[in-house]
Structure formats: C-alpha cells, structure tokens
Design a protein around this motif. Structure first.
Motif, PDB file in Angstrom:
ATOM      1  N   UNK A 210       0.837  -1.220   0.000  1.00 12.10           N
ATOM      2  CA  UNK A 210       0.000   0.000   0.000  1.00 12.10           C
ATOM      3  C   UNK A 210       0.861   1.255   0.000  1.00 12.10           C
ATOM      4  N   UNK A 211       1.974   1.242   0.727  1.00 13.12           N
ATOM      5  CA  UNK A 211       2.868   2.408   0.732  1.00 13.12           C
ATOM      6  C   UNK A 211       3.497   2.614  -0.645  1.00 13.12           C
ATOM      7  N   UNK A 212       3.871   1.515  -1.319  1.00 14.78           N
ATOM      8  CA  UNK A 212       4.428   1.640  -2.667  1.00 14.78           C
ATOM      9  C   UNK A 212       3.389   2.191  -3.651  1.00 14.78           C
ATOM     10  N   UNK A 213       2.133   1.760  -3.504  1.00 16.78           N
ATOM     11  CA  UNK A 213       1.078   2.295  -4.370  1.00 16.78           C
ATOM     12  C   UNK A 213       0.886   3.793  -4.129  1.00 16.78           C
ATOM     13  N   UNK A 214       0.953   4.208  -2.874  1.00 10.36           N
ATOM     14  CA  UNK A 214       0.826   5.635  -2.576  1.00 10.36           C
ATOM     15  C   UNK A 214       1.963   6.427  -3.212  1.00 10.36           C
ATOM     16  N   UNK A 215       3.196   5.922  -3.098  1.00 11.74           N
ATOM     17  CA  UNK A 215       4.334   6.602  -3.710  1.00 11.74           C
ATOM     18  C   UNK A 215       4.181   6.657  -5.223  1.00 11.74           C
ATOM     19  N   UNK A 216       3.662   5.572  -5.818  1.00 15.55           N
ATOM     20  CA  UNK A 216       3.467   5.563  -7.273  1.00 15.55           C
ATOM     21  C   UNK A 216       2.454   6.615  -7.695  1.00 15.55           C
ATOM     22  N   UNK A 217       1.354   6.742  -6.925  1.00 17.04           N
ATOM     23  CA  UNK A 217       0.356   7.754  -7.266  1.00 17.04           C
ATOM     24  C   UNK A 217       0.917   9.161  -7.125  1.00 17.04           C
ATOM     25  N   UNK A 218       1.721   9.379  -6.091  1.00 16.90           N
ATOM     26  CA  UNK A 218       2.313  10.709  -5.900  1.00 16.90           C
ATOM     27  C   UNK A 218       3.249  11.051  -7.053  1.00 16.90           C
ATOM     28  N   UNK A 219       4.102  10.083  -7.455  1.00 16.17           N
ATOM     29  CA  UNK A 219       5.019  10.330  -8.572  1.00 16.17           C
ATOM     30  C   UNK A 219       4.266  10.549  -9.873  1.00 16.17           C
ATOM     31  N   UNK A 220       3.166   9.806 -10.082  1.00 12.56           N
ATOM     32  CA  UNK A 220       2.377   9.990 -11.299  1.00 12.56           C
ATOM     33  C   UNK A 220       1.747  11.372 -11.335  1.00 12.56           C
ATOM     34  N   UNK A 221       1.239  11.835 -10.183  1.00 10.89           N
ATOM     35  CA  UNK A 221       0.665  13.177 -10.122  1.00 10.89           C
ATOM     36  C   UNK A 221       1.720  14.245 -10.391  1.00 10.89           C
ATOM     37  N   UNK A 222       2.926  14.064  -9.847  1.00  8.24           N
ATOM     38  CA  UNK A 222       3.996  15.022 -10.116  1.00  8.24           C
ATOM     39  C   UNK A 222       4.376  15.025 -11.596  1.00  8.24           C
ATOM     40  N   UNK A 223       4.413  13.843 -12.212  1.00 15.08           N
ATOM     41  CA  UNK A 223       4.745  13.761 -13.636  1.00 15.08           C
ATOM     42  C   UNK A 223       3.678  14.447 -14.487  1.00 15.08           C
ATOM     43  N   UNK A 224       2.415  14.238 -14.142  1.00 16.45           N
ATOM     44  CA  UNK A 224       1.335  14.890 -14.894  1.00 16.45           C
ATOM     45  C   UNK A 224       1.399  16.407 -14.738  1.00 16.45           C
TER      46      UNK A 224
END
Length: 251
Positions: free
Chosen positions: A152-166
């Motif tokens: 779950x922590x890795x999924x949260x980090x992935x969502x944060x990085x995706x939002x930053x990339x967008x």
C-alpha cells in the motif's frame, strides 16, 4: 423439624463417590467462572481426581501467570514473617527454582529447533508439532500484514510520482503554448530571422561601352567617366573611328 447438619466424610461407595465428584467438580468450575466474571477477579482452579486426572480452570490470563503471581506474593509474605536464619534458605530455594525453570526453557528451545527429540514419545512430539504450527501461522499472518502495508505504501508513492509527472507535463505544455502566442504577437521584422547571405563580389574585368554620338560624357564600364579622363578616352577611341565620324566630332 429442620434438617440437621450433615457431617462431611469420605464416601465409601466407589460409584457414588465418582458421581459426586463429577457433579461437585462441574459446580465448582461454574462458580469459579461466575466469580471471575462478576467480580473481575483472576481465578485459578486446579483439581486432581483420585486417579490423578487433572481438571483446571483459569481466567483470561494464563494459568502460569496466576501461579507465578501467587508464588511472588507468598514468597514476599514468607520474607516478612520468617526470621533472618531462614532467609538464606529461601534464597537458595528460589535460585534452585530459577535454575530448574531455565533448564526447562532451554530444553524446550532445543526441541523447537529439532534437537534432542529421541527421548520424546508420540504425545510430546504431537504437542511440539502443534505449538510450531500455531507459531508458524502467527508468523505468516504477521508477514502478510507487513507485506500488505508495504504494498500500500508503494502504491501511494506511485500515485504521488504519477501526479507530479502529470503536473510537470501540463506545465511544459503551457510554457510551449505561451511561447507560441508570444511569437505570434510580434511582426516578422522583430522575430529572430537568419540574415540573408552576402551578394557575390563584382567581376574585376570592366567592359567598354561605345561613346554616345553628340555627347561629351563618355561611359566606361556602365559608369560616367570623369572630365580629366575624357581626353584620354577620346585619344584611345579615335583610332577605332572612321574619318568622317572624327570630322563630325571635331566640328
């Protein structure tokens, strides 16, 4: 008349004694449970039958914890009431108990790792197997919980990085669009346009142009010849003209 007091004594009939033991034991266990629930008390009950069979009851805390608590309290009371001469003997007894407990724990550890299993019977081996199975289940449950938390922590980090990339992609597109609009507002003369290439150098060999008839301003190479050079140009071209043309020019 009321019933008199019944004298308590051993029941001689074996069958009646066994039936009474079963009834009284059930009632005793029930009363122990009731007092533990109603009064929120820690209760430990141990009963051995005439044949040596064990019957026990303990509250939510384990039997070992209650017995250890009883030993601490009883030992403290003995220290308060016993004379100094018996204190050393009590300490010796306590140390021997602790050594025995340590030996039992070390023996159990060796059994859990698969050592010194030869003197154990089938029942003892089954008990060790059940304990290991329950411990393995607890370890697996804890491992699965840790894995789920990590995922779950890795999924949260992935969502944060995706939002930053967008966000960065959107900002880059906005910058490109603003640059295009800025360039569209300026005229062509103010835009950054590359300068044209320089013209080729003129040829070094001039060409002669015939003198215009009736004109005192001769041409040489497409340009007007100066007055001080007119005589020299007339002399050069006189040899090339017919006589009648020279007479007409001199007149």
């Amino acid at each position: 008349m009321g019933r008199g007091r019944v004298q308590l004594k051993r029941i001689e009939n074996k069958i009646s004694r066994q039936v009474t033991f079963s009834k009284r034991r059930t009632g005793l266990l029930k009363k122990a449970h009731e007092i533990s629930v109603l009064c929120d008390a820690d209760v430990a009950l141990i009963v051995f039958s005439t044949k040596g069979k064990l019957f026990e009851y303990s509250t939510h805390s384990s039997m070992d914890a209650i017995l250890e608590r009883y030993e601490r309290y009883s030992y403290a009371e003995k220290l308060l009431t016993a004379p100094e001469a018996e204190t050393h003997g009590n300490w010796t007894l306590e140390s021997s108990k602790l050594r025995t407990k340590i030996e039992v724990l070390e023996k159990n550890i060796r059994h859990y790792v698969g050592e010194d299993l030869e003197p154990l019977n089938l029942r003892e081996l089954q008990s060790i197997e059940q304990q290991l199975d329950s411990a393995l289940k607890r370890v697996r449950t804890k491992k699965n919980q840790v894995m789920h938390v990590s995922i779950s922590e890795l999924h949260k980090k992935e969502r944060v990085l995706q939002e930053q990339n967008n966000a960065l992609s959107k900002k880059l597109k906005e910058n490109e669009k603003s640059n295009e609009q800025l360039n569209a507002g300026f005229p062509l003369s103010h835009r950054q346009v590359a300068p044209p290439p320089p013209p080729p150098p003129p040829t070094q060999t001039p060409h002669l142009v015939p003198l215009a008839i009736g004109s005192n301003r001769p041409f040489y190479g497409g340009s007007v010849i100066r007055q001080d050079d007119s005589a020299r140009a007339h002399t050069i071209s006189a040899g090339m003209m017919p006589p009648w043309l020279l007479r007409h020019i001199n007149e």
